[in-house]
Design an enzyme around this catalytic site. Structure first.
Site, short mmCIF file in Angstrom:
data_model
loop_
_atom_site.label_atom_id
_atom_site.label_comp_id
_atom_site.label_asym_id
_atom_site.label_seq_id
_atom_site.Cartn_x
_atom_site.Cartn_y
_atom_site.Cartn_z
N HIS A 1 0.81 -1.22 0.00
CA HIS A 1 0.00 0.00 0.00
C HIS A 1 0.85 1.28 0.00
O HIS A 1 0.34 2.36 -0.28
CB HIS A 1 -1.00 0.01 1.17
CG HIS A 1 -0.43 0.31 2.51
ND1 HIS A 1 -0.19 -0.66 3.47
CD2 HIS A 1 -0.08 1.48 3.10
CE1 HIS A 1 0.28 -0.10 4.56
NE2 HIS A 1 0.36 1.20 4.36
N ASP B 1 0.44 -7.74 1.91
CA ASP B 1 0.75 -6.32 1.81
C ASP B 1 2.25 -6.09 1.75
O ASP B 1 2.80 -5.23 2.44
CB ASP B 1 0.13 -5.54 2.98
CG ASP B 1 0.10 -4.03 2.73
OD1 ASP B 1 0.26 -3.62 1.57
OD2 ASP B 1 -0.05 -3.27 3.71
N SER C 1 4.67 2.82 7.65
CA SER C 1 4.34 1.62 6.89
C SER C 1 5.51 1.14 6.04
O SER C 1 6.14 1.92 5.33
CB SER C 1 3.15 1.91 5.96
OG SER C 1 1.94 1.79 6.63
#
Length: 377
Positions: free
Chosen positions: A94, A124, A208
């Site tokens: 992402h 992910d 992230s």
């Protein structure tokens, strides 16, 4: 990337992807408040010396920070780390999803454009390739997430709010969590990402894709998401002490395949399960165990149905709860107290084409069912 929010009675509960952050303009400098920390006496020989703890963390940062990177795209920013000496960088899918331009910034200040060579929407994870001189590439050592225990110290290094190479410290709060993946099944429901680490280390937008370390400086996870009810004025999620990371053992399986083929195939059982049964549900279903993964449905023609796994079909006193289904209590001899535990074992130890043995309670009988796994459709 758009973040969906649900509002109920003025309470917002969001499992938020962390990379959705607009880069901070260079002219805007955040306000920094510095507060001195009182010293702690170490006169008691049974108390861990805080100075020793501090030096360990300082040494860890100095050893591993060169292997962490900031990832800047035309859509936002995130984090990552050096996987090998060939210029492969690991981050979250992402973080780079939909980006046309990807820049990778090293702690030395060196920058390079990156090319996405593989993505896995289930876990992910994405692999970005950069052309960088050898002296800029400092691959980080990978640990063993199967050996983690709740309460162990973990350290995150990343790029929260555009603040490069920021270090935060916490503990492992729980293991074996699950999250929805970005990969949907044919019926439109998301598949499940398993073997997720929960931590209270401060994780915020921009973290992230960054590494989560154990106290030995080994990467044990990739920071992925937070659960929060707190937001900035611009709608970005803020840390609330519940953060999630992809286990490094899952990454060890995924990354080589992404580098070689650009994709990774997950094992597929073809069941839906009800987890965390209440006492009322256990009684309504007539189960002989309080733990296990109760099968609520099987995919027609899928591996589980072909092997004879049974889903509940008989109505109970609880609406939409059907009895008569198998209760999975073990997989390959490993106890499965929950669906999460079963899934964690499945995705970190098995591949499509492998065989697993599910031990199920079927009424009064305990049955072993052998299943040949397929790949997720």
């Amino acid at each position: 990337m758009k973040i969906k929010r649900s509002i109920l009675a003025f309470m917002v509960l969001v499992l938020a992807a962390l990379a959705c952050q607009n880069p901070i303009p260079a002219a805007v400098q955040p306000t920094v408040v510095v507060q001195s920390i009182p010293t702690i006496s170490s006169a008691d020989a049974n108390v861990v010396n805080p100075a020793s703890q501090q030096e360990s963390l300082v040494a860890l940062y100095e050893n591993v920070s060169a292997g962490t990177v900031a990832i800047l795209t035309d859509l936002g920013s995130g984090s990552g780390f050096v996987y090998d000496g060939q210029g492969h960088i690991i981050t979250n899918f992402h973080v780079i999803e939909g980006a046309n331009i990807i820049e990778v910034r090293f702690t030395s200040g060196f920058m390079a454009y990156g090319t996405v060579i593989g993505t896995d929407t289930d876990s992910d994870v994405a692999i970005v390739k950069v052309d960088a001189p050898a002296e800029e590439l400092h691959p980080l050592p990978l640990g063993d997430s199967d050996s983690l225990k709740v309460g162990q110290t973990v350290i995150a290094i990343g790029n929260p709010f555009g603040l490069d190479t920021t270090m935060t410290v916490g503990i492992i709060s729980a293991l074996g969590r699950t999250l929805d993946s970005a990969h949907a099944s044919p019926d439109g429901n998301p598949f499940t990402a398993g073997d997720i680490i929960q931590t209270d280390a401060a994780i915020n937008p921009g973290n992230s894709g960054g590494p989560l370390f154990n106290i030995n400086g080994e990467v044990v996870g990739i920071n992925r998401a937070i659960r929060t009810t707190n937001f900035t004025e611009t709608g970005e999620p803020l840390n609330s002490g519940i953060s999630f990371a992809i286990s490094i053992n899952m990454v060890k399986r995924v990354a080589p395949s992404l580098i070689e083929t650009g994709k990774y195939d997950y094992p597929f059982l073809g069941i839906a399960s009800m987890d965390s049964l209440s006492l009322e549900m256990v009684q309504a279903l007539g189960l002989k165990s309080y733990t296990g993964a109760y099968v609520t449905s099987v995919v027609p023609g899928g591996p589980a149905e072909n092997a004879g796994i049974i889903a509940g079909e008989t109505p109970t006193s609880i609406p939409n709860l059907f009895s008569g289904g198998d209760l999975i209590v073990a997989i390959d001899g490993h106890e499965a107290r929950t669906f999460d535990e079963m899934l964690a074992y499945l995705i970190t130890h098995k591949s499509p084409g492998d065989t697993v043995v599910l031990t199920v309670l079927r009424g009064e009988e305990k049955v072993d069912v052998s299943i040949t796994l397929d790949k997720r459709p």
